[in-house]
Design a protein around this motif. Structure first.
Motif, PDB file in Angstrom:
ATOM      1  N   GLY A   1      -4.603  -1.559   8.428  1.00 17.35           N
ATOM      2  CA  GLY A   1      -3.649  -1.568   7.315  1.00 17.35           C
ATOM      3  C   GLY A   1      -3.179  -0.193   6.891  1.00 17.35           C
ATOM      4  O   GLY A   1      -2.319  -0.076   6.022  1.00 17.35           O
ATOM      5  N   GLU A   2      -3.740   0.865   7.474  1.00 17.33           N
ATOM      6  CA  GLU A   2      -3.295   2.215   7.126  1.00 17.33           C
ATOM      7  C   GLU A   2      -1.892   2.445   7.677  1.00 17.33           C
ATOM      8  O   GLU A   2      -1.611   2.140   8.831  1.00 17.33           O
ATOM      9  N   LYS A   3      -1.010   2.970   6.838  1.00 18.35           N
ATOM     10  CA  LYS A   3       0.389   3.186   7.208  1.00 18.35           C
ATOM     11  C   LYS A   3       0.698   4.668   7.334  1.00 18.35           C
ATOM     12  O   LYS A   3       0.197   5.488   6.558  1.00 18.35           O
ATOM     13  N   LEU A   4       1.533   4.995   8.290  1.00 17.33           N
ATOM     14  CA  LEU A   4       2.056   6.342   8.458  1.00 17.33           C
ATOM     15  C   LEU A   4       3.501   6.322   7.981  1.00 17.33           C
ATOM     16  O   LEU A   4       4.271   5.435   8.367  1.00 17.33           O
ATOM     17  N   CYS A   5       3.853   7.272   7.122  1.00 19.80           N
ATOM     18  CA  CYS A   5       5.173   7.272   6.490  1.00 19.80           C
ATOM     19  C   CYS A   5       5.712   8.690   6.431  1.00 19.80           C
ATOM     20  O   CYS A   5       5.021   9.645   6.755  1.00 19.80           O
TER      21      CYS A   5
ATOM     22  N   PHE B   1       0.801  -1.221   0.000  1.00 19.84           N
ATOM     23  CA  PHE B   1       0.000   0.000   0.000  1.00 19.84           C
ATOM     24  C   PHE B   1       0.834   1.273   0.000  1.00 19.84           C
ATOM     25  O   PHE B   1       0.298   2.367  -0.042  1.00 19.84           O
ATOM     26  N   VAL B   2       2.160   1.138   0.091  1.00 17.41           N
ATOM     27  CA  VAL B   2       3.041   2.303   0.176  1.00 17.41           C
ATOM     28  C   VAL B   2       4.033   2.258  -0.981  1.00 17.41           C
ATOM     29  O   VAL B   2       4.779   1.291  -1.131  1.00 17.41           O
TER      30      VAL B   2
ATOM     31  N   ARG C   1      -4.651   5.390  -1.159  1.00 12.78           N
ATOM     32  CA  ARG C   1      -4.978   6.814  -1.063  1.00 12.78           C
ATOM     33  C   ARG C   1      -3.996   7.482  -0.103  1.00 12.78           C
ATOM     34  O   ARG C   1      -3.746   6.982   0.980  1.00 12.78           O
ATOM     35  N   MET C   2      -3.448   8.630  -0.505  1.00 11.61           N
ATOM     36  CA  MET C   2      -2.447   9.314   0.311  1.00 11.61           C
ATOM     37  C   MET C   2      -2.988  10.659   0.791  1.00 11.61           C
ATOM     38  O   MET C   2      -3.622  11.388   0.040  1.00 11.61           O
ATOM     39  N   ILE C   3      -2.695  10.962   2.070  1.00  8.47           N
ATOM     40  CA  ILE C   3      -2.943  12.287   2.637  1.00  8.47           C
ATOM     41  C   ILE C   3      -1.603  12.773   3.165  1.00  8.47           C
ATOM     42  O   ILE C   3      -0.933  12.058   3.921  1.00  8.47           O
TER      43      ILE C   3
ATOM     44  N   THR D   1      10.893  14.775   0.447  1.00  7.33           N
ATOM     45  CA  THR D   1      10.391  16.040   1.008  1.00  7.33           C
ATOM     46  C   THR D   1      10.370  16.071   2.527  1.00  7.33           C
ATOM     47  O   THR D   1      10.281  17.141   3.115  1.00  7.33           O
ATOM     48  N   GLY D   2      10.396  14.908   3.177  1.00  8.67           N
ATOM     49  CA  GLY D   2      10.307  14.842   4.632  1.00  8.67           C
ATOM     50  C   GLY D   2       8.889  15.018   5.147  1.00  8.67           C
ATOM     51  O   GLY D   2       8.659  14.999   6.360  1.00  8.67           O
ATOM     52  N   LYS D   3       7.915  15.160   4.264  1.00  8.31           N
ATOM     53  CA  LYS D   3       6.529  15.333   4.699  1.00  8.31           C
ATOM     54  C   LYS D   3       5.979  14.010   5.227  1.00  8.31           C
ATOM     55  O   LYS D   3       6.311  12.941   4.733  1.00  8.31           O
ATOM     56  N   ILE D   4       5.121  14.130   6.225  1.00  9.25           N
ATOM     57  CA  ILE D   4       4.467  12.977   6.824  1.00  9.25           C
ATOM     58  C   ILE D   4       3.245  12.640   5.971  1.00  9.25           C
ATOM     59  O   ILE D   4       2.505  13.528   5.558  1.00  9.25           O
ATOM     60  N   CYS D   5       3.027  11.339   5.721  1.00  4.77           N
ATOM     61  CA  CYS D   5       1.926  10.914   4.850  1.00  4.77           C
ATOM     62  C   CYS D   5       1.181   9.739   5.468  1.00  4.77           C
ATOM     63  O   CYS D   5       1.785   8.861   6.073  1.00  4.77           O
TER      64      CYS D   5
END
Length: 143
Positions: free
Chosen positions: A102-106, A87-88, A121-123, A111-115
């Motif tokens: 199953g949602e992942k934090l990355c 998923f990533v 689907r990405m936020i 860019t160093g942005k948190i996603c």
């Protein structure tokens, strides 16, 4: 519940609020915080991978190297290796799991942005602080 010392940094207020809410909600579902990551552990990972961990997430790691908040609502951890997930996409480093589905934090290597990646689907967020604010909001929903 073990609570590491809360560092004085830009996340101090959010960390205090999460700890308070976790203590209040502990009778319903447990939360756990490990001791903080050392600066040498963080530097060792960065040197081995050539990747810079975003400063906002490092501030959390200076509080807890691995934590689970309200069961599986939010789990945050220092990356141990370049873990892959279907998923990533490439170019992101997984640093947590959200909601237990199953949602992942990355974070983005470039860019160093948190996603947040939720099944394709990405936020994107500018800072890990946004994730802590979301966590506080979710914890308040259980009060």
């Amino acid at each position: 519940m073990y609570i590491p010392e809360i560092p004085d940094n830009s996340l101090t207020e959010e960390i205090k609020e999460i700890v308070k809410l976790c203590i209040d909600l502990d009778e319903i579902d447990g939360s756990a915080f490990s001791p903080p990551a050392t600066e040498s552990e963080i530097e060792e990972w960065e040197n081995a991978t050539g990747i810079h961990i975003p400063d906002s997430f490092k501030e959390w790691l200076h509080f807890s190297k691995c934590s689970c908040i309200f069961g599986e609502l939010a789990c945050f951890y220092i990356p141990e290796k370049m873990y892959k997930s279907e998923f990533v996409p490439e170019g992101y480093v997984i640093i947590g799991d959200l909601i237990g589905d199953g949602e992942k934090l990355c974070f983005s290597i470039s860019t160093g942005k948190i996603c947040r990646f939720n099944h394709g689907r990405m936020i994107e967020f500018d800072s890990f602080k946004n994730i802590l604010l979301w966590t506080i909001e979710m914890l308040n929903n259980y009060r």
